[in-house]
Motif scaffolding. Structure first.
Motif, PDB file in Angstrom:
ATOM      1  N   ASN A  88       7.833 -25.241 -14.959  1.00  0.00           N
ATOM      2  CA  ASN A  88       6.506 -24.790 -15.381  1.00  0.00           C
ATOM      3  C   ASN A  88       6.606 -23.607 -16.339  1.00  0.00           C
ATOM      4  OD1 ASN A  88       5.267 -26.745 -13.841  1.00  0.00           O
ATOM      5  ND2 ASN A  88       4.526 -25.345 -12.276  1.00  0.00           N
ATOM      6  N   GLY A  89       7.514 -22.676 -16.043  1.00  0.00           N
ATOM      7  CA  GLY A  89       7.701 -21.526 -16.919  1.00  0.00           C
ATOM      8  C   GLY A  89       8.180 -21.938 -18.303  1.00  0.00           C
ATOM      9  N   VAL A  90       9.144 -22.842 -18.349  1.00  0.00           N
ATOM     10  CA  VAL A  90       9.647 -23.346 -19.633  1.00  0.00           C
ATOM     11  C   VAL A  90       8.518 -24.052 -20.390  1.00  0.00           C
ATOM     12  CG1 VAL A  90      11.202 -25.033 -20.704  1.00  0.00           C
ATOM     13  CG2 VAL A  90      12.056 -23.498 -18.907  1.00  0.00           C
ATOM     14  N   ASP A  91       7.776 -24.898 -19.701  1.00  0.00           N
ATOM     15  CA  ASP A  91       6.666 -25.611 -20.343  1.00  0.00           C
ATOM     16  C   ASP A  91       5.633 -24.642 -20.913  1.00  0.00           C
ATOM     17  OD1 ASP A  91       7.823 -28.033 -19.682  1.00  0.00           O
ATOM     18  OD2 ASP A  91       6.448 -28.466 -18.030  1.00  0.00           O
ATOM     19  N   ARG A 112      10.512 -15.248 -25.771  1.00  0.00           N
ATOM     20  CA  ARG A 112      10.348 -16.194 -24.662  1.00  0.00           C
ATOM     21  C   ARG A 112      11.385 -15.851 -23.612  1.00  0.00           C
ATOM     22  NH1 ARG A 112      10.133 -21.680 -28.340  1.00  0.00           N
ATOM     23  NH2 ARG A 112       8.235 -21.135 -29.466  1.00  0.00           N
ATOM     24  N   GLU A 113      10.902 -15.363 -22.480  1.00  0.00           N
ATOM     25  CA  GLU A 113      11.828 -14.962 -21.432  1.00  0.00           C
ATOM     26  C   GLU A 113      11.370 -15.475 -20.077  1.00  0.00           C
ATOM     27  OE1 GLU A 113      14.054 -10.965 -20.789  1.00  0.00           O
ATOM     28  OE2 GLU A 113      12.227 -10.872 -19.560  1.00  0.00           O
ATOM     29  N   LEU A 114      12.322 -16.034 -19.368  1.00  0.00           N
ATOM     30  CA  LEU A 114      12.099 -16.473 -17.993  1.00  0.00           C
ATOM     31  C   LEU A 114      12.897 -15.519 -17.111  1.00  0.00           C
ATOM     32  CD1 LEU A 114      10.731 -18.889 -16.474  1.00  0.00           C
ATOM     33  CD2 LEU A 114      13.001 -19.902 -16.386  1.00  0.00           C
ATOM     34  N   ALA A 115      12.210 -14.829 -16.203  1.00  0.00           N
ATOM     35  CA  ALA A 115      12.872 -13.876 -15.317  1.00  0.00           C
ATOM     36  C   ALA A 115      12.791 -14.398 -13.893  1.00  0.00           C
ATOM     37  CB  ALA A 115      12.208 -12.506 -15.424  1.00  0.00           C
ATOM     38  N   GLY A 163       4.795 -16.971 -21.243  1.00  0.00           N
ATOM     39  CA  GLY A 163       4.108 -18.114 -21.845  1.00  0.00           C
ATOM     40  C   GLY A 163       2.618 -17.906 -22.009  1.00  0.00           C
ATOM     41  N   VAL A 164       1.895 -18.996 -21.922  1.00  0.00           N
ATOM     42  CA  VAL A 164       0.453 -18.991 -22.189  1.00  0.00           C
ATOM     43  C   VAL A 164      -0.362 -18.343 -21.081  1.00  0.00           C
ATOM     44  CG1 VAL A 164       0.553 -21.018 -23.689  1.00  0.00           C
ATOM     45  CG2 VAL A 164       0.192 -21.324 -21.225  1.00  0.00           C
ATOM     46  N   GLY A 165       0.232 -18.101 -19.931  1.00  0.00           N
ATOM     47  CA  GLY A 165      -0.487 -17.462 -18.831  1.00  0.00           C
ATOM     48  C   GLY A 165      -1.232 -18.465 -17.980  1.00  0.00           C
ATOM     49  N   LEU A 166      -1.901 -17.940 -16.978  1.00  0.00           N
ATOM     50  CA  LEU A 166      -2.656 -18.786 -16.049  1.00  0.00           C
ATOM     51  C   LEU A 166      -3.985 -19.203 -16.676  1.00  0.00           C
ATOM     52  CD1 LEU A 166      -1.973 -16.747 -12.804  1.00  0.00           C
ATOM     53  CD2 LEU A 166      -0.901 -18.886 -13.478  1.00  0.00           C
ATOM     54  N   PRO A 167      -4.473 -20.377 -16.291  1.00  0.00           N
ATOM     55  CA  PRO A 167      -5.758 -20.836 -16.835  1.00  0.00           C
ATOM     56  C   PRO A 167      -6.916 -20.033 -16.234  1.00  0.00           C
ATOM     57  CG  PRO A 167      -5.024 -22.347 -15.143  1.00  0.00           C
ATOM     58  CD  PRO A 167      -3.913 -21.351 -15.351  1.00  0.00           C
ATOM     59  N   SER A 170       2.521  -9.170 -17.106  1.00  0.00           N
ATOM     60  CA  SER A 170       2.140  -8.279 -18.192  1.00  0.00           C
ATOM     61  C   SER A 170       3.300  -8.160 -19.178  1.00  0.00           C
ATOM     62  CB  SER A 170       1.803  -6.910 -17.613  1.00  0.00           C
ATOM     63  OG  SER A 170       1.397  -6.037 -18.624  1.00  0.00           O
ATOM     64  N   PRO A 171       3.098  -8.223 -20.466  1.00  0.00           N
ATOM     65  CA  PRO A 171       1.820  -8.283 -21.175  1.00  0.00           C
ATOM     66  C   PRO A 171       1.251  -9.695 -21.329  1.00  0.00           C
ATOM     67  CG  PRO A 171       3.592  -8.076 -22.769  1.00  0.00           C
ATOM     68  CD  PRO A 171       4.225  -8.052 -21.395  1.00  0.00           C
ATOM     69  N   ARG A 172       2.105 -10.734 -21.132  1.00  0.00           N
ATOM     70  CA  ARG A 172       1.565 -12.093 -21.202  1.00  0.00           C
ATOM     71  C   ARG A 172       2.401 -13.011 -20.333  1.00  0.00           C
ATOM     72  NH1 ARG A 172       4.418 -13.498 -26.612  1.00  0.00           N
ATOM     73  NH2 ARG A 172       5.841 -15.030 -25.780  1.00  0.00           N
ATOM     74  N   GLY A 173       1.784 -14.112 -19.933  1.00  0.00           N
ATOM     75  CA  GLY A 173       2.509 -15.084 -19.127  1.00  0.00           C
ATOM     76  C   GLY A 173       2.023 -15.111 -17.697  1.00  0.00           C
ATOM     77  N   ALA A 174       2.821 -15.764 -16.860  1.00  0.00           N
ATOM     78  CA  ALA A 174       2.475 -15.935 -15.455  1.00  0.00           C
ATOM     79  C   ALA A 174       3.645 -15.484 -14.584  1.00  0.00           C
ATOM     80  CB  ALA A 174       2.146 -17.400 -15.168  1.00  0.00           C
ATOM     81  N   ASN A 175       3.324 -15.132 -13.354  1.00  0.00           N
ATOM     82  CA  ASN A 175       4.315 -14.705 -12.381  1.00  0.00           C
ATOM     83  C   ASN A 175       4.043 -15.452 -11.077  1.00  0.00           C
ATOM     84  OD1 ASN A 175       6.374 -13.191 -11.126  1.00  0.00           O
ATOM     85  ND2 ASN A 175       4.898 -11.682 -10.418  1.00  0.00           N
ATOM     86  N   PHE A 176       5.009 -16.256 -10.640  1.00  0.00           N
ATOM     87  CA  PHE A 176       4.886 -16.986  -9.380  1.00  0.00           C
ATOM     88  C   PHE A 176       5.813 -16.343  -8.369  1.00  0.00           C
ATOM     89  CE2 PHE A 176       3.072 -19.902 -12.326  1.00  0.00           C
ATOM     90  CZ  PHE A 176       2.115 -20.583 -11.602  1.00  0.00           C
TER      91      PHE A 176
END
Length: 179
Positions: free
Chosen positions: A81-84, A93-96, A115-119, A161-167
């Motif tokens: 999901n993070g890559v997508d 583009r970073e996946l942590a 990425g694009v963040g949560l909807p 922060s500043p953009r993307g999602a965190n699961f």
């Protein structure tokens, strides 16, 4: 056609696992090892989209009692999901991926992306069949949450922060998981 058939078979298999109770193969699992395996398995996707993968894995984590295959499935889904989410974004583009001990004998894992963040309907992302992806099924996060909960843990999402999602997910470190 073969690719679509394989994908459909995988979805059906995952749904069947979701509803099969008491068939989990519990064993002692090193969570960091599972994370590293999934990074190797999915590394070509990250490379293809110029995504850097960063890990912060606590070295002193206890093993947990878990179904290794199901735990792999959860981590694979979160990484995928993070890559997508980063495929089309401009900028870094970073996946942590992080692991550490948490309170109350819990392990805390997190997968963050830029990425694009949560909807806007982020409260629905764990609902079955809810998807923001053109080719998504809406089952990945629903199945992942069910797996985590069946192991006595919790799965949730927030903004990065500043953009993307965190699961994030927690799993019990020492107590026997729930059946």
């Amino acid at each position: 056609m073969v690719k679509d058939a394989t994908r459909a078979a995988e979805i059906i298999s995952r749904i069947r696992l979701l509803f099969k109770k008491g068939t989990l193969e519990r064993e002692l699992v090193d969570v960091n090892e599972v994370i590293r395996e999934m990074i190797v398995l999915l590394g070509s996707d990250a490379t293809r989209y110029s995504i850097s993968v960063r890990t912060e894995l606590a070295p002193d984590l206890p093993q947990i009692t878990a179904d290794r295959v199901q735990l792999q499935q959860v981590i694979m889904n979160l990484i995928t999901n993070g890559v997508d989410a980063m495929r089309e974004v401009e900028g870094p583009r970073e996946l942590a991926i992080k692991s550490r001990r948490a309170e109350n004998e819990q392990l805390l894992l997190s997968v963050s992306d830029t990425g694009v963040g949560l909807p806007p309907q982020k409260d629905q992302i764990f609902n079955a069949f809810f998807t923001t992806k053109v080719h998504g099924t809406g089952m990945g996060l629903a199945i992942s949450r069910s797996i985590v909960e069946s192991h006595g843990g919790r799965l949730w999402a927030g903004d990065n922060s500043p953009r993307g999602a965190n699961f994030c997910l927690t799993l019990p470190a020492t107590t026997e998981a729930h059946e």
